[in-house]
Design a protein around this motif. Structure first.
Motif, PDB file in Angstrom:
ATOM      1  N   ALA A  75      -9.648 -11.857  -4.064  1.00 37.95           N
ATOM      2  CA  ALA A  75      -8.325 -11.987  -4.565  1.00 37.95           C
ATOM      3  C   ALA A  75      -7.438 -10.651  -4.047  1.00 37.95           C
ATOM      4  O   ALA A  75      -7.920  -9.563  -3.878  1.00 37.95           O
ATOM      5  CB  ALA A  75      -7.878 -11.981  -6.144  1.00 37.95           C
ATOM      6  N   PRO A  76      -6.134 -10.987  -3.615  1.00 39.62           N
ATOM      7  CA  PRO A  76      -5.509  -9.958  -3.029  1.00 39.62           C
ATOM      8  C   PRO A  76      -4.911  -8.627  -4.089  1.00 39.62           C
ATOM      9  O   PRO A  76      -3.983  -8.519  -4.488  1.00 39.62           O
ATOM     10  CB  PRO A  76      -4.167 -10.671  -2.697  1.00 39.62           C
ATOM     11  N   ILE A  77      -5.901  -8.240  -4.756  1.00 40.18           N
ATOM     12  CA  ILE A  77      -5.738  -7.015  -5.694  1.00 40.18           C
ATOM     13  C   ILE A  77      -6.612  -5.831  -5.195  1.00 40.18           C
ATOM     14  O   ILE A  77      -7.750  -6.038  -5.057  1.00 40.18           O
ATOM     15  CB  ILE A  77      -6.033  -7.567  -7.175  1.00 40.18           C
ATOM     16  N   ILE A  78      -5.754  -4.585  -5.315  1.00 45.66           N
ATOM     17  CA  ILE A  78      -6.187  -3.340  -5.039  1.00 45.66           C
ATOM     18  C   ILE A  78      -7.180  -2.663  -5.901  1.00 45.66           C
ATOM     19  O   ILE A  78      -6.527  -2.305  -7.297  1.00 45.66           O
ATOM     20  CB  ILE A  78      -5.280  -2.358  -4.450  1.00 45.66           C
ATOM     21  N   THR A  79      -8.269  -2.940  -6.165  1.00 43.66           N
ATOM     22  CA  THR A  79      -9.154  -2.110  -7.538  1.00 43.66           C
ATOM     23  C   THR A  79      -9.157  -0.936  -7.327  1.00 43.66           C
ATOM     24  O   THR A  79      -9.217  -0.296  -6.248  1.00 43.66           O
ATOM     25  CB  THR A  79     -10.602  -3.011  -7.476  1.00 43.66           C
ATOM     26  N   PRO A  80      -9.332  -0.081  -8.524  1.00 39.34           N
ATOM     27  CA  PRO A  80      -9.604   1.294  -8.636  1.00 39.34           C
ATOM     28  C   PRO A  80     -10.930   1.755  -7.739  1.00 39.34           C
ATOM     29  O   PRO A  80     -10.827   2.926  -6.857  1.00 39.34           O
ATOM     30  CB  PRO A  80     -10.185   1.422  -9.889  1.00 39.34           C
ATOM     31  N   GLN A  81     -11.777   0.791  -7.555  1.00 40.70           N
ATOM     32  CA  GLN A  81     -12.941   1.364  -6.647  1.00 40.70           C
ATOM     33  C   GLN A  81     -12.504   1.530  -5.209  1.00 40.70           C
ATOM     34  O   GLN A  81     -13.239   2.087  -4.329  1.00 40.70           O
ATOM     35  CB  GLN A  81     -14.223   0.410  -6.753  1.00 40.70           C
ATOM     36  N   GLU A  98       0.499  -1.204   0.158  1.00 41.71           N
ATOM     37  CA  GLU A  98       0.029   0.033   0.030  1.00 41.71           C
ATOM     38  C   GLU A  98       0.981   1.423  -0.214  1.00 41.71           C
ATOM     39  O   GLU A  98       0.449   2.304  -0.563  1.00 41.71           O
ATOM     40  CB  GLU A  98      -0.842   0.005   1.258  1.00 41.71           C
ATOM     41  N   GLU A  99       2.018   1.129   0.623  1.00 37.16           N
ATOM     42  CA  GLU A  99       2.878   2.291   0.530  1.00 37.16           C
ATOM     43  C   GLU A  99       3.639   2.563  -0.637  1.00 37.16           C
ATOM     44  O   GLU A  99       4.178   3.432  -1.034  1.00 37.16           O
ATOM     45  CB  GLU A  99       3.788   2.263   1.779  1.00 37.16           C
ATOM     46  N   ALA A 100       3.940   1.185  -1.319  1.00 34.39           N
ATOM     47  CA  ALA A 100       4.878   1.343  -2.544  1.00 34.39           C
ATOM     48  C   ALA A 100       4.139   1.522  -3.708  1.00 34.39           C
ATOM     49  O   ALA A 100       4.590   2.023  -4.547  1.00 34.39           O
ATOM     50  CB  ALA A 100       5.680  -0.005  -2.451  1.00 34.39           C
ATOM     51  N   GLY A 101       2.866   1.453  -3.407  1.00 33.39           N
ATOM     52  CA  GLY A 101       1.966   1.882  -4.709  1.00 33.39           C
ATOM     53  C   GLY A 101       1.673   0.742  -5.494  1.00 33.39           C
ATOM     54  O   GLY A 101       1.189   0.752  -6.864  1.00 33.39           O
ATOM     55  N   ALA A 102       1.790  -0.792  -5.026  1.00 35.08           N
ATOM     56  CA  ALA A 102       1.550  -1.643  -5.963  1.00 35.08           C
ATOM     57  C   ALA A 102      -0.055  -1.904  -5.730  1.00 35.08           C
ATOM     58  O   ALA A 102      -0.765  -1.791  -4.785  1.00 35.08           O
ATOM     59  CB  ALA A 102       2.269  -2.981  -5.565  1.00 35.08           C
ATOM     60  N   THR A 103      -0.395  -2.675  -6.825  1.00 37.99           N
ATOM     61  CA  THR A 103      -1.946  -2.789  -6.754  1.00 37.99           C
ATOM     62  C   THR A 103      -2.370  -4.447  -6.680  1.00 37.99           C
ATOM     63  O   THR A 103      -3.048  -4.544  -5.931  1.00 37.99           O
ATOM     64  CB  THR A 103      -2.743  -2.361  -8.149  1.00 37.99           C
ATOM     65  N   ASN A 104      -1.417  -4.986  -7.428  1.00 34.20           N
ATOM     66  CA  ASN A 104      -1.640  -6.486  -7.358  1.00 34.20           C
ATOM     67  C   ASN A 104      -0.433  -7.065  -6.458  1.00 34.20           C
ATOM     68  O   ASN A 104       0.676  -6.992  -6.594  1.00 34.20           O
ATOM     69  CB  ASN A 104      -1.401  -7.140  -8.903  1.00 34.20           C
ATOM     70  N   LEU A 105      -1.192  -7.487  -5.305  1.00 31.82           N
ATOM     71  CA  LEU A 105      -0.148  -7.988  -4.282  1.00 31.82           C
ATOM     72  C   LEU A 105       0.808  -9.381  -4.653  1.00 31.82           C
ATOM     73  O   LEU A 105       1.792  -9.375  -4.221  1.00 31.82           O
ATOM     74  CB  LEU A 105      -0.996  -8.569  -3.134  1.00 31.82           C
ATOM     75  N   VAL A 106       0.185 -10.201  -5.661  1.00 34.83           N
ATOM     76  CA  VAL A 106       0.881 -11.498  -6.036  1.00 34.83           C
ATOM     77  C   VAL A 106       2.101 -10.970  -6.771  1.00 34.83           C
ATOM     78  O   VAL A 106       3.402 -11.287  -6.416  1.00 34.83           O
ATOM     79  CB  VAL A 106       0.011 -12.548  -6.614  1.00 34.83           C
ATOM     80  N   THR A 107       1.886 -10.040  -7.888  1.00 41.85           N
ATOM     81  CA  THR A 107       2.852  -9.584  -8.528  1.00 41.85           C
ATOM     82  C   THR A 107       4.063  -8.900  -7.834  1.00 41.85           C
ATOM     83  O   THR A 107       4.963  -8.993  -7.962  1.00 41.85           O
ATOM     84  CB  THR A 107       2.555  -8.795  -9.794  1.00 41.85           C
TER      85      THR A 107
END
Lengths: 184, 129
Positions: free
Chosen positions: B61-67, A130-139
């Protein structure tokens, strides 16, 4: 029991049946195709349990593996005779299965229950991402927090490809074949 | 108690099917099939370890979506609902390495077939040289 879990059990049972058919059928082509069914079932399980990246990778890898295996087994029968079951073999198999079952019983006592992982590392990764700005945690884990792991993966793949090349090359193998013919 | 371990028991059954293929079958292709089944079962086990059933709602899933946006409350929601990302990342590595290993095994089987004309392991070990 929720609907999701029912679907999960259904797909896993499908994988079990496909694996049994893949192991027991005499026709090698059907065996390989049922193996593909196991892999695609795994992709569906990945989708159900919230792992879309894994599902995509699994589908691509499974297509590759099945095409490779079909190329190998096409128009070839399983001509091996049935396994001769004499007493030492049966005893060894029984001992192995008993060992696995006892070990599994001990392990299942210690295992975290299904659906409730402790998720210590995952939670800290989530805050960091969240601090690094990643959106997909797995990648983020693959390419940022554990990039050396991915480097090692690339090394293993490189080694495997070099092994395939060394086994499949035709140039520089002539003398070996002639020597083999002269010996036999 | 049963639901806490039943998916893992099914993984174990899949593993034992693969082990049976490796130890009993005499055909090289069947042995490779057994190795791939074991590989799939271990991947399935690790993915299921990371799955979680949240107290409310369903797992995501562990993905931060835009919403979701990027404020602290959304991260807390992700923390309480998402599945564990670490096993997924490592299984992703394992799947790709598995493909490389399968390719190597298939190439070895092909070379043995070129040399001996059979996939039968008993025949191959009989024909020395």
């Amino acid at each position: 029991m929720s609907e999701t879990l029912l679907i999960l059990y259904g797909v896993i049972c499908f994988m079990l049946v496909a694996a049994l058919v893949a192991v027991e059928t005499r026709d090698l082509l059907s065996s390989v195709l049922c193996l593909g069914a196991v892999g695609f079932g795994l992709a569906v399980v990945d989708l159900i349990v919230g792992a879309p990246d894994l599902a995509l990778t699994q589908v691509v890898v499974e297509i590759f593996a099945v095409v490779l295996l079909i190329r190998t087994v096409v128009a070839r029968e399983d001509t091996t005779r049935e396994f001769i079951r004499d007493t030492p073999h049966v005893a060894a198999m029984g001992a192995m299965i008993m060992g696995i079952l006892i070990g599994a019983y001990v392990c299942f006592q210690q295992l975290t229950p299904f659906g409730d992982p402790p998720m210590v590392m995952g939670a800290s990764y989530m805050r960091a991402a969240e601090e690094a700005g990643a959106t997909n945690l797995v990648t983020a884990v693959l390419l940022d927090f554990r990039a050396y792991d991915t480097l090692g993966e690339a090394t293993v793949i490189f080694a495997a490809i070099m092994g395939c090349y060394a086994l499949l090359r035709t140039r520089g193998r002539k003398e070996e074949h002639e020597g083999h013919d002269a010996d036999s | 108690m049963l639901h806490a371990v039943l998916p893992f028991v099914l993984c174990l059954v899949l593993f034992i099917i693969g082990l049976y293929a490796i130890s009993v079958k005499k055909n090289l292709i069947k042995v490779i099939v057994g190795v791939i089944i074991i590989h799939n079962s271990v991947n399935l086990f690790l993915v299921l370890i990371g799955y979680r059933v949240p107290a409310t709602g369903s797992a995501i899933a562990p993905i931060i979506t835009p919403q979701m946006g990027r404020d602290a409350m959304d991260v807390r929601e992700l923390l309480s609902h998402s599945v564990d990302p670490v096993p997924q990342a490592l299984v992703l590595t394992s799947i790709v390495i598995g493909l490389a290993v399968v390719a190597l095994m298939v190439v070895m089987a092909l070379r043995l077939h070129q040399k001996y004309g059979t996939f039968d392991l008993t025949e191959i070990s009989k024909l020395k040289g």
